[in-house]
Design a protein around this motif. Sequence first.
Motif, short mmCIF file in Angstrom:
data_model
loop_
_atom_site.label_atom_id
_atom_site.label_comp_id
_atom_site.label_asym_id
_atom_site.label_seq_id
_atom_site.Cartn_x
_atom_site.Cartn_y
_atom_site.Cartn_z
N ALA A 126 24.75 42.74 82.52
CA ALA A 126 23.75 41.95 83.22
C ALA A 126 23.88 40.47 82.88
O ALA A 126 23.86 39.60 83.75
N LEU A 127 24.06 40.18 81.59
CA LEU A 127 24.24 38.78 81.18
C LEU A 127 25.55 38.22 81.71
O LEU A 127 25.62 37.05 82.12
N GLY A 128 26.61 39.04 81.71
CA GLY A 128 27.89 38.58 82.23
C GLY A 128 27.80 38.23 83.71
O GLY A 128 28.38 37.24 84.17
N LEU A 129 27.05 39.03 84.47
CA LEU A 129 26.87 38.76 85.90
C LEU A 129 26.09 37.46 86.13
O LEU A 129 26.44 36.66 87.00
N LEU A 130 25.05 37.25 85.32
CA LEU A 130 24.27 36.02 85.46
C LEU A 130 25.12 34.80 85.10
O LEU A 130 25.09 33.78 85.78
N ARG A 131 25.89 34.93 84.03
CA ARG A 131 26.72 33.81 83.57
C ARG A 131 27.74 33.41 84.65
O ARG A 131 28.00 32.22 84.88
N ALA A 132 28.33 34.41 85.31
CA ALA A 132 29.37 34.12 86.29
C ALA A 132 28.82 33.73 87.66
O ALA A 132 29.53 33.14 88.47
N THR A 133 27.56 34.05 87.92
CA THR A 133 26.99 33.82 89.25
C THR A 133 26.23 32.50 89.36
O THR A 133 26.31 31.81 90.37
N PHE A 134 25.51 32.15 88.29
CA PHE A 134 24.64 30.98 88.38
C PHE A 134 25.36 29.70 87.98
O PHE A 134 26.14 29.68 87.01
N PRO A 135 25.10 28.61 88.69
CA PRO A 135 25.60 27.31 88.25
C PRO A 135 24.90 26.91 86.95
O PRO A 135 23.80 27.38 86.66
N ALA A 136 25.54 26.05 86.17
CA ALA A 136 25.05 25.72 84.84
C ALA A 136 23.64 25.18 84.85
O ALA A 136 22.84 25.49 83.97
N GLU A 137 23.31 24.37 85.87
CA GLU A 137 21.99 23.73 85.87
C GLU A 137 20.86 24.72 86.16
O GLU A 137 19.69 24.39 85.99
N LYS A 138 21.22 25.94 86.60
CA LYS A 138 20.19 26.94 86.88
C LYS A 138 20.31 28.18 85.97
O LYS A 138 19.50 29.10 86.08
N LEU A 139 21.30 28.17 85.09
CA LEU A 139 21.53 29.34 84.24
C LEU A 139 20.36 29.58 83.30
O LEU A 139 19.94 30.73 83.10
N ASN A 140 19.81 28.51 82.71
CA ASN A 140 18.69 28.69 81.78
C ASN A 140 17.47 29.28 82.47
O ASN A 140 16.75 30.10 81.89
N LYS A 146 16.30 20.86 80.77
CA LYS A 146 16.04 19.42 80.73
C LYS A 146 16.35 18.81 79.37
O LYS A 146 16.97 17.74 79.28
N LEU A 147 15.93 19.49 78.30
CA LEU A 147 16.03 18.91 76.95
C LEU A 147 17.19 19.45 76.13
O LEU A 147 17.53 18.88 75.10
N GLY A 148 17.79 20.56 76.56
CA GLY A 148 18.73 21.26 75.70
C GLY A 148 17.96 22.25 74.85
O GLY A 148 16.73 22.20 74.76
N PRO A 149 18.64 23.19 74.20
CA PRO A 149 17.94 24.27 73.50
C PRO A 149 17.35 23.91 72.14
O PRO A 149 16.42 24.57 71.69
N ARG A 150 17.88 22.87 71.48
CA ARG A 150 17.52 22.66 70.07
C ARG A 150 16.02 22.46 69.86
O ARG A 150 15.38 23.17 69.06
N ILE A 151 15.42 21.51 70.56
CA ILE A 151 14.00 21.21 70.35
C ILE A 151 13.12 22.41 70.73
O ILE A 151 12.24 22.81 69.95
N PRO A 152 13.30 23.04 71.90
CA PRO A 152 12.48 24.21 72.22
C PRO A 152 12.66 25.36 71.22
O PRO A 152 11.69 26.06 70.91
N LEU A 153 13.88 25.56 70.73
CA LEU A 153 14.11 26.64 69.78
C LEU A 153 13.40 26.38 68.45
O LEU A 153 12.75 27.27 67.88
N VAL A 154 13.53 25.16 67.95
CA VAL A 154 12.84 24.83 66.69
C VAL A 154 11.33 24.95 66.87
O VAL A 154 10.63 25.56 66.05
N ALA A 155 10.81 24.39 67.97
CA ALA A 155 9.37 24.47 68.22
C ALA A 155 8.91 25.91 68.38
O ALA A 155 7.84 26.30 67.89
N GLY A 156 9.72 26.73 69.08
CA GLY A 156 9.36 28.12 69.28
C GLY A 156 9.26 28.89 67.98
O GLY A 156 8.32 29.67 67.77
N MET A 157 10.22 28.68 67.07
CA MET A 157 10.17 29.39 65.79
C MET A 157 9.04 28.87 64.90
O MET A 157 8.45 29.63 64.13
N VAL A 158 8.70 27.58 65.02
CA VAL A 158 7.56 27.05 64.26
C VAL A 158 6.27 27.70 64.75
O VAL A 158 5.42 28.12 63.96
N LEU A 159 6.11 27.81 66.09
CA LEU A 159 4.93 28.48 66.64
C LEU A 159 4.89 29.95 66.22
O LEU A 159 3.82 30.49 65.92
N THR A 160 6.06 30.58 66.21
CA THR A 160 6.12 31.98 65.76
C THR A 160 5.69 32.10 64.30
O THR A 160 4.94 33.03 63.94
#
Length: 533
Positions: free
Chosen positions: A138-152, A344-358
């Motif tokens: 499923a992930l492989g299909l999404l990776r190959a089908t979606f353009p980078a700007e819509k993959l996330n 929009k921001l890249g994964p780093r800030i949302p990931l750090v914020a997400g784990m802090v909230l967790t």
Amino acid sequence: MSSQTPVADAAPDLSVPEPRKGLRGHPWLTLFSVAIGVMMVALDGTIVAIANPAIKQDLGASLADVQWITNGYMLALAVSLITAGKLGDRFGHRQTFLIGILGFAAASGAIGFSNEVALVIGFRVLQGLFGALLMPAALGLLRATFPAEKLNMAIGIWGMVIGASTAGGPIVGGLLVEHVSWQSVFFINVPVGVLALVLGLVILKDHRAENAPRSFDVPGIVLLSSAMFCLIWPLIKASEWGWGDMKTWGFLIGAVVLFALFAVLESKVREPLIPLRMFRSLPLTAGTVLMVLMAFAFMGGLFFVTFYLQNVHGMTPVDSGLHLLPLTGMMIVGSPLAGALITKLGPRIPLVAGMVLTAVAMYGMSGLDTNSSTGPMSLWFALLGLGLAPVMVGATEVIVGNAPLELSGVAGGLQQAAMQVGGSLGTAVLGAVMASRVDNELPTNWKAAGLPPLPPAQASQVSDAVSAGIAPVPKGTPPEFAQKITAVAHDTFVSGMGLAFTVACGVAIVAAVVAVFTKRGANAEAGAGVGHI
């Protein structure tokens, strides 16, 4: 890995999907199609736990048999994920996804018709094997089908489906077992599987990278599968064997040795199962570790929440599932939003914020007691869902996006395997933390309540019951003593749960630090046009 030039830089026009005229290969329809299959597997991970007591009674199964219904599925899934991802890379993700759907639905129907627990266990193992085929595909299909700007965004919706299905399992399972039968928990997968199969045949498009693997690393498959078994099996059995038992450590040491042999082998073969060069990418490695730590905190902590709601607060499975709706709801709402934010921001800030909230949510949940009302519980559950959403999305994108396109299936298997290892590790370690706290506090609390001393042979059984939030009140116990036993059992359980959540909070903080080393997938652009050639 990060030094590779994205394909989209050389051919920007490939970033725009072409097949808008028909169904096959359409990105959003592809997402809808794979989401149906993923939902079926994710739902099955939690829905069956509700059916286990009814299966035990109807088929006359032992407790060990019932445990194997869950453990057989979990082992087959965890051991097979990376190999299944490699199959997708070799033969095409569409084919492996469709085979996975067909096999999973067929095994589910066979379980519903089974009248012996041995058959149920056997078909559950098959469910795990076929589930392992379709999840990385499923992930492989999404990776190959979606353009980078819509993959996330696509991965965000994919993560939303997994989160909602996992959390919704107890509700759906409770309703089906209560109003239909335990067999209906499995039969429901048949029409869902048929729908997913038809959609897949019509919509999904085969994707093959030009430099896809042409051979199989059979010794690598054997070594990795054996190593994963030796790692997961003692984690499953740790509560029964004990952490000091030689069997537990024997398997764990064996896992380390087998992983080391696997690493040596992979450095020497021409087409390895997992090219070790993948882990030269610091973001990919950080994303994998982050996924393990997130699953440790989330699944390990959530394991006690069901006991807390049902055994301490006396809720039915359906009611307890409804009380978890704030968690489910925030994951449903938060996952697509997290996908847009990460784009929009890249994964780093949302990931750090997400784990802090967790971490904050876990710390808040450590303060729940026997009298906690729905309000505080809902607050912490909602905050936990809000924190987990960007991590589910972002860590997945970091792992899959930093892997070469020809290894997207292996990367998808790695992501899912990291979740399985983290969840098993969290349940085992936090379970040991709970058991240790109960063993230490129960005798003191029991004595302080003025209850008669427990015989040594009975003390262990009482501790086991209390570790699950159960008040071990014998039949015929006078109401005054029954009330005291219940109060001691629940207070001791809540104390152990609080310590377990505190440990989970610490793990989430470590995960927030690991998230600092993540970044957007260096190879994410490579899949933008592959599905449209």
